[in-house]
Design an enzyme around this catalytic site. Structure first.
Site, PDB file in Angstrom:
ATOM      1  N   CYS A 120      18.922  65.321-102.951  1.00 49.56           N
ATOM      2  CA  CYS A 120      20.282  65.794-103.212  1.00 49.56           C
ATOM      3  C   CYS A 120      20.759  66.680-102.063  1.00 49.56           C
ATOM      4  O   CYS A 120      20.310  67.825-101.945  1.00 49.56           O
ATOM      5  CB  CYS A 120      20.314  66.568-104.533  1.00 49.56           C
ATOM      6  SG  CYS A 120      21.913  67.298-104.903  1.00 49.56           S
ATOM      7  N   CYS A 123      22.852  69.770-103.120  1.00 50.76           N
ATOM      8  CA  CYS A 123      22.013  70.850-103.673  1.00 50.76           C
ATOM      9  C   CYS A 123      21.264  71.600-102.562  1.00 50.76           C
ATOM     10  O   CYS A 123      21.115  72.811-102.621  1.00 50.76           O
ATOM     11  CB  CYS A 123      20.962  70.304-104.639  1.00 50.76           C
ATOM     12  SG  CYS A 123      21.539  69.061-105.771  1.00 50.76           S
ATOM     13  N   ASP A 124      20.731  70.880-101.579  1.00 47.95           N
ATOM     14  CA  ASP A 124      19.720  71.467-100.695  1.00 47.95           C
ATOM     15  C   ASP A 124      20.108  71.598 -99.222  1.00 47.95           C
ATOM     16  O   ASP A 124      19.362  72.210 -98.461  1.00 47.95           O
ATOM     17  CB  ASP A 124      18.423  70.636-100.782  1.00 47.95           C
ATOM     18  CG  ASP A 124      17.815  70.710-102.181  1.00 47.95           C
ATOM     19  OD1 ASP A 124      18.015  71.740-102.850  1.00 47.95           O
ATOM     20  OD2 ASP A 124      17.154  69.748-102.600  1.00 47.95           O
TER      21      ASP A 124
END
Ligand code: NAP
Length: 321
Positions: A120, A123-124
């Site tokens: 993701c 997200c990261d």
């Protein structure tokens, strides 16, 4: 867990059927920095807080290795059966089974998941500021996310197993126009290397045309080779989009009255903790209203009437509220 919190808080007896420790994809995420109120929190820590909060409102957690069937009976109740042969009978079911990124299946991938390996970018990506990352895949997701990653990383290698992307032309153009992206064609990742304490250090690559093998230094690996909604036993029994994600109305109800869907399983623009939580809030409140109406109809008339009334109310678009 948000759905359980809200149904518990609405004084509905709430059973959470969970495979293993609650948390799903959160448990594959090392840190999160985009959950409002938590500037930086470990994935498992947030999962623990979610579960504790749901339990505070009375949600009962049942560990199972799988749900084997969800059946809507003639009286309008659902029977949800687990592989332990337990049957949970309820007027409504909220399915929040999420989705699973397809794994590469190479050594080191799972070992470094959350320590360099990610599925993701939204997200990261921010954890890879001024670092070197690699992306695997040749579809829309890989191209879109490789482009996104260049906002943070100094260099992004896009590794594809063929010499042609399957991504749409516009997304390919973004890749070729971006000076921070270098495409590595005809190549597969054979293993993820690193140090268990310090995290991922690089990848062992294999060029399928030249047969050359080499080490590529990289701090992160983003894998985008497809994502599957975990529709499991309910697959094929509801309206879904071309990729299998469940279509719902604005109250998160699927085409089956009483069956609500929240989170990554639902057809929608984005798949984040916050949006999943928002979906679940709506689904739980809608399920509470659905159950109140269901009980009222059950008291008033026959089972057949309950079913007909709820189905009719669904067709009229949230009329059960
Ligand atoms: P996808 O279109 O199925 O592409 C998967 C890619 O991964 C393919 O290039 C495939 O290679 C490669 N791949 C598959 N298994 C692999 C393996 N074991 N090792 C190495 N490479 C592997 O998946 P997606 O990109 O996640 O997209 C899924 C759907 O979402 C598509 O319909 C896509 O259009 C849509 N989507 C759209 C957008 C957008 O429009 N902005 C963004 C994201 C996703 P091959 O090409 O050789 O098969």
């Amino acid at each position: 867990m948000t759905a359980a919190l809200y149904t518990g808080r609405a004084m509905l007896r709430t059973a959470v059927l969970e495979r293993g420790f609650p948390g799903g994809e959160l448990l594959n995420t090392e840190y999160l920095d985009d959950v409002i109120g938590f500037p930086k929190i470990l994935g498992y820590e947030l999962a623990e807080k979610f579960a504790a909060h749901a339990k505070q409102f009375g949600a009962e957690f049942f560990e199972t290795t799988g749900v084997t069937s969800v059946t809507k009976m003639d009286d309008g109740y659902f029977h949800t059966e687990t592989d332990k042969a337990e049957i949970f009978r309820s007027p409504a079911v909220i399915v929040t089974a999420g989705g699973t990124p397809i794994k590469l299946g190479v050594p080191g991938e799972l070992e470094y998941a959350g320590k360099g390996v990610s599925y993701c970018a939204i997200c990261d990506a921010a954890f890879f500021k001024q670092q070197i990352v690699a992306v695997v895949g040749g579809g829309d997701a890989a191209c879109e996310e490789a482009d996104f990653l260049t906002r943070y990383a100094t260099k992004v290698y896009l590794i594809h197993r063929r010499h042609e992307f399957r991504a749409s032309t516009i997304l390919q153009k973004h890749i070729f126009d971006n000076p921070k992206i270098e495409v590595i064609w005809d190549t597969i990742v054979e293993r993820v290397d690193g140090d268990p304490q310090e995290g991922m250090k690089g990848l062992r690559l294999h060029n399928l045309v030249t047969n050359e093998r080499k080490f590529l230094a990289a701090n992160g690996l983003f894998i985008f080779i497809g994502f599957r909604p975990n529709t499991g036993v309910i697959a094929g029994h509801f309206d879904h989009d071309v990729m299998g994600y469940v279509l719902t109305d604005a109250a998160m109800m699927s085409s089956i009255p009483g069956l609500f869907i929240a989170g990554d399983l639902r057809a929608q623009l984005t798949r984040q903790v916050t949006t999943a939580s928002g979906d679940a809030t709506t689904a739980a409140i809608a399920a509470d209203k659905y159950i109140s109406r269901f009980k009222e109809m059950e008291r008033e008339g026959s089972n057949e009437a309950v079913r007909e009334a709820l189905e009719a109310s669904h067709i009229s678009g949230g009329g059960y509220t």
